[in-house]
Design an enzyme around this catalytic site. Structure first.
Site, PDB file in Angstrom:
ATOM      1  N   CYS A  14     -24.270   3.837 -22.320  1.00 37.00           N
ATOM      2  CA  CYS A  14     -22.920   4.372 -22.139  1.00 37.00           C
ATOM      3  C   CYS A  14     -22.955   5.907 -22.152  1.00 37.00           C
ATOM      4  O   CYS A  14     -23.586   6.511 -21.292  1.00 37.00           O
ATOM      5  CB  CYS A  14     -21.968   3.786 -23.175  1.00 37.00           C
ATOM      6  SG  CYS A  14     -20.210   4.053 -22.763  1.00 37.00           S
ATOM      7  N   HIS A  31     -22.408  -1.925 -21.974  1.00 32.42           N
ATOM      8  CA  HIS A  31     -22.898  -2.105 -23.342  1.00 32.42           C
ATOM      9  C   HIS A  31     -23.676  -3.421 -23.424  1.00 32.42           C
ATOM     10  O   HIS A  31     -23.061  -4.481 -23.576  1.00 32.42           O
ATOM     11  CB  HIS A  31     -21.728  -2.124 -24.333  1.00 32.42           C
ATOM     12  CG  HIS A  31     -21.136  -0.783 -24.575  1.00 32.42           C
ATOM     13  ND1 HIS A  31     -21.608   0.076 -25.536  1.00 32.42           N
ATOM     14  CD2 HIS A  31     -20.119  -0.139 -23.951  1.00 32.42           C
ATOM     15  CE1 HIS A  31     -20.903   1.195 -25.522  1.00 32.42           C
ATOM     16  NE2 HIS A  31     -20.001   1.091 -24.565  1.00 32.42           N
ATOM     17  N   GLU A  48     -25.317  -4.578 -25.826  1.00 33.35           N
ATOM     18  CA  GLU A  48     -25.153  -5.176 -27.157  1.00 33.35           C
ATOM     19  C   GLU A  48     -23.850  -5.952 -27.277  1.00 33.35           C
ATOM     20  O   GLU A  48     -23.659  -6.697 -28.242  1.00 33.35           O
ATOM     21  CB  GLU A  48     -25.239  -4.089 -28.237  1.00 33.35           C
ATOM     22  CG  GLU A  48     -24.043  -3.160 -28.330  1.00 33.35           C
ATOM     23  CD  GLU A  48     -24.020  -2.018 -27.332  1.00 33.35           C
ATOM     24  OE1 GLU A  48     -23.200  -1.095 -27.523  1.00 33.35           O
ATOM     25  OE2 GLU A  48     -24.804  -2.034 -26.363  1.00 33.35           O
TER      26      GLU A  48
END
Length: 196
Positions: A76, A178, A180
């Protein structure tokens, strides 16, 4: 082992939780000396690119980051910091990639920030996207995008315009989404990075 570069820009709980789930060892990098203990690195980041750059400059780590020869992944804002310039804060950045981070144009049909799931299309063969079907969905939260440049674009997404969802040059990688927070395929990407 992955070194997470800490410079005060953003919460890393989701990232460390994902690495914990995957059983990937990690530690924190606060100083140049800390870099020695790791074989790859992640530069996380959320929020304002100009402010994040000021924080990163304050660590004194920028020359050492630019000199890294081991795999390094920006996520990001961490990816945006690796570009040359951002319209967010009118800021000169680290300039590992000689491309710009730009603001989405306002569009009545699309909301900014771009928040939610969108498809990612790999444009080059690279182990970062191994075992991830082309067109898989990843999770985004951003108001600025990295300009599309075929020389550096590893994968692209279209939202308002086509932009670089992932960039790659030598040992440096970046993803605007993202991983994650992107479920199975996001975790696959993090696992792939840990094995590059």
């Amino acid at each position: 082992m992955i070194g997470i570069i800490r410079y005060g820009a953003g919460n890393i709980f989701s990232l460390t939780a994902a690495l914990d789930r995957l059983g990937i060892a990690y530690g924190m990098v606060h100083t140049e000396a800390d870099l020695e203990g790791f074989d790859r690195y992640i530069i996380p980041g959320v929020g304002h690119a100009g402010a994040a750059m000021q924080k990163l400059q304050g660590t004194g780590l920028i020359p050492a980051i630019k000199a890294l020869k081991k795999p390094t992944l920006g996520i990001c804002v961490g990816m945006q910091l690796m570009t040359a310039y951002s319209e967010e804060g009118d800021a000169d950045l680290v300039n590992i990639f000689p491309i710009k981070t730009l603001k989405f144009a306002s569009d009545a049909d699309f909301k900014v920030p771009h928040t939610g799931w969108n498809q990612v299309f790999a444009e080059k063969d690279n182990p970062l996207f191994r075992d991830i079907p082309n067109g898989s969905h990843f999770y985004y939260v951003h108001s600025y995008f990295i300009e599309y440049n075929p020389l550096y674009t590893l994968a692209s997404t279209n939202y308002i315009n086509n932009f670089s969802a992932s960039i790659w040059h030598n040992n440096f990688y970046g993803v605007q989404f993202h991983p994650e927070k992107s479920g199975t395929y996001g975790e696959t990407l993090l696992k792939n990075f840990s094995n590059i």
